[in-house]
Motif scaffolding. Sequence first.
Motif, PDB file in Angstrom:
ATOM      1  N   PRO A  70       0.911  -1.261  -0.007  1.00  8.18           N
ATOM      2  CA  PRO A  70      -0.001   0.012  -0.056  1.00  8.18           C
ATOM      3  C   PRO A  70       0.942   1.343   0.060  1.00  8.18           C
ATOM      4  CG  PRO A  70      -0.841  -1.717   1.632  1.00  8.18           C
ATOM      5  CD  PRO A  70       0.127  -2.156   1.132  1.00  8.18           C
ATOM      6  N   LEU A  71       1.842   1.272   0.646  1.00 12.01           N
ATOM      7  CA  LEU A  71       2.850   2.444   0.801  1.00 12.01           C
ATOM      8  C   LEU A  71       3.493   2.529  -0.561  1.00 12.01           C
ATOM      9  CD1 LEU A  71       4.173   4.829   2.232  1.00 12.01           C
ATOM     10  CD2 LEU A  71       5.890   2.991   2.907  1.00 12.01           C
ATOM     11  N   LEU A  72       3.723   1.605  -1.344  1.00  7.10           N
ATOM     12  CA  LEU A  72       4.606   1.746  -2.661  1.00  7.10           C
ATOM     13  C   LEU A  72       3.354   2.244  -3.470  1.00  7.10           C
ATOM     14  CD1 LEU A  72       6.609  -1.716  -2.693  1.00  7.10           C
ATOM     15  CD2 LEU A  72       7.244   0.776  -2.306  1.00  7.10           C
ATOM     16  N   ASP A  73       2.219   1.780  -3.607  1.00  6.21           N
ATOM     17  CA  ASP A  73       1.114   2.317  -4.314  1.00  6.21           C
ATOM     18  C   ASP A  73       0.743   3.860  -4.014  1.00  6.21           C
ATOM     19  OD1 ASP A  73       0.825  -0.394  -5.157  1.00  6.21           O
ATOM     20  OD2 ASP A  73      -1.110  -0.862  -3.893  1.00  6.21           O
ATOM     21  N   LEU A  74       0.823   4.045  -2.912  1.00  8.54           N
ATOM     22  CA  LEU A  74       0.840   5.773  -2.656  1.00  8.54           C
ATOM     23  C   LEU A  74       2.124   6.504  -3.312  1.00  8.54           C
ATOM     24  CD1 LEU A  74      -0.223   8.053  -1.357  1.00  8.54           C
ATOM     25  CD2 LEU A  74       0.637   7.484   0.773  1.00  8.54           C
ATOM     26  N   GLU A  75       3.340   5.818  -2.997  1.00 11.17           N
ATOM     27  CA  GLU A  75       4.438   6.621  -3.728  1.00 11.17           C
ATOM     28  C   GLU A  75       4.427   6.966  -5.254  1.00 11.17           C
ATOM     29  OE1 GLU A  75       7.518   4.542  -2.004  1.00 11.17           O
ATOM     30  OE2 GLU A  75       7.657   5.729  -0.213  1.00 11.17           O
ATOM     31  N   ARG A  76       3.719   5.638  -5.696  1.00 11.02           N
ATOM     32  CA  ARG A  76       3.525   5.670  -7.200  1.00 11.02           C
ATOM     33  C   ARG A  76       2.519   6.546  -7.460  1.00 11.02           C
ATOM     34  NH1 ARG A  76       2.103   0.536 -11.207  1.00 11.02           N
ATOM     35  NH2 ARG A  76       2.549   1.536 -13.060  1.00 11.02           N
ATOM     36  N   ALA A  77       1.393   6.640  -6.854  1.00 10.35           N
ATOM     37  CA  ALA A  77       0.549   7.768  -7.187  1.00 10.35           C
ATOM     38  C   ALA A  77       0.878   8.945  -7.040  1.00 10.35           C
ATOM     39  CB  ALA A  77      -0.756   7.437  -6.199  1.00 10.35           C
ATOM     40  N   ILE A  78       1.750   9.242  -5.949  1.00 11.55           N
ATOM     41  CA  ILE A  78       2.261  10.758  -5.889  1.00 11.55           C
ATOM     42  C   ILE A  78       2.998  11.302  -7.226  1.00 11.55           C
ATOM     43  CG2 ILE A  78       3.860  12.277  -4.462  1.00 11.55           C
ATOM     44  CD1 ILE A  78       2.766  10.547  -2.001  1.00 11.55           C
ATOM     45  N   ARG A  79       3.977  10.225  -7.405  1.00 13.86           N
ATOM     46  CA  ARG A  79       4.753  10.427  -8.785  1.00 13.86           C
ATOM     47  C   ARG A  79       3.994  10.602 -10.175  1.00 13.86           C
ATOM     48  NH1 ARG A  79       7.690   5.947  -6.649  1.00 13.86           N
ATOM     49  NH2 ARG A  79       6.917   4.868  -8.153  1.00 13.86           N
ATOM     50  N   TYR A  80       2.716  10.058  -9.913  1.00 15.41           N
ATOM     51  CA  TYR A  80       1.789  10.060 -11.180  1.00 15.41           C
ATOM     52  C   TYR A  80       1.126  11.185 -11.310  1.00 15.41           C
ATOM     53  CZ  TYR A  80      -2.056   9.313 -14.177  1.00 15.41           C
ATOM     54  OH  TYR A  80      -3.229   9.634 -15.247  1.00 15.41           O
ATOM     55  N   VAL A  81       0.707  11.658 -10.112  1.00 13.24           N
ATOM     56  CA  VAL A  81       0.092  13.418 -10.024  1.00 13.24           C
ATOM     57  C   VAL A  81       1.203  14.232 -10.354  1.00 13.24           C
ATOM     58  CG1 VAL A  81      -1.318  14.738  -8.506  1.00 13.24           C
ATOM     59  CG2 VAL A  81      -1.725  12.356  -8.583  1.00 13.24           C
ATOM     60  N   ARG A  82       2.240  14.053  -9.566  1.00 18.05           N
ATOM     61  CA  ARG A  82       3.170  15.260  -9.945  1.00 18.05           C
ATOM     62  C   ARG A  82       3.547  15.388 -11.371  1.00 18.05           C
ATOM     63  NH1 ARG A  82       7.979  15.280  -5.727  1.00 18.05           N
ATOM     64  NH2 ARG A  82       8.281  17.282  -6.696  1.00 18.05           N
ATOM     65  N   PHE A  83       3.786  14.052 -12.192  1.00 21.88           N
ATOM     66  CA  PHE A  83       4.265  14.073 -13.533  1.00 21.88           C
ATOM     67  C   PHE A  83       3.253  14.642 -14.472  1.00 21.88           C
ATOM     68  CE2 PHE A  83       4.460  12.270 -17.521  1.00 21.88           C
ATOM     69  CZ  PHE A  83       6.092  12.476 -17.805  1.00 21.88           C
ATOM     70  N   HIS A  84       1.610  14.501 -14.116  1.00 20.08           N
ATOM     71  CA  HIS A  84       0.594  14.906 -14.808  1.00 20.08           C
ATOM     72  C   HIS A  84       0.040  16.208 -14.419  1.00 20.08           C
ATOM     73  CE1 HIS A  84       0.966  11.379 -17.427  1.00 20.08           C
ATOM     74  NE2 HIS A  84       1.103  10.544 -16.404  1.00 20.08           N
ATOM     75  N   ALA A  85       0.670  16.814 -13.367  1.00 28.04           N
ATOM     76  CA  ALA A  85       0.204  18.115 -12.784  1.00 28.04           C
ATOM     77  C   ALA A  85      -0.475  19.231 -13.841  1.00 28.04           C
ATOM     78  CB  ALA A  85       1.227  18.858 -11.770  1.00 28.04           C
TER      79      ALA A  85
END
Length: 113
Positions: A70-85
């Motif tokens: 779950p923590l890895l999923d959150l970290e990946r989601a943060i990277r995704y949102v930042r990349f597509h900001a």
Amino acid sequence: METNTDDIPTIVPYIASSVQRAPAIIICPGGGYSHRAEHEGGPIGHWLNTIGISAFVLNYRVAPTRYPAPLLDLERAIRYVRFHAAAFSIDRSSWGAWILSRWTSRIDCGHTV
């Protein structure tokens, strides 16, 4: 063989309609890592939109998957949102979720706050 879609993390965007860039938050619905509480996802995303905040509901992996998934999923989601900001018209001036993820990682490693 049947595929269990709960093993595949997903993120559902709820983008605020605004002419300006909006702040954003990633929502991780609770459920004790055994399930995700539906009432803590989409309804909260819609409500945040009404006050000008974009939201992303993270459907992170739950049981039988275990920590640290779950923590890895959150970290990946943060990277995704930042990349597509830019595509989501997200205000990139604040990245509190990244700080929160680092903080929770420190707690899990036995550090005190």
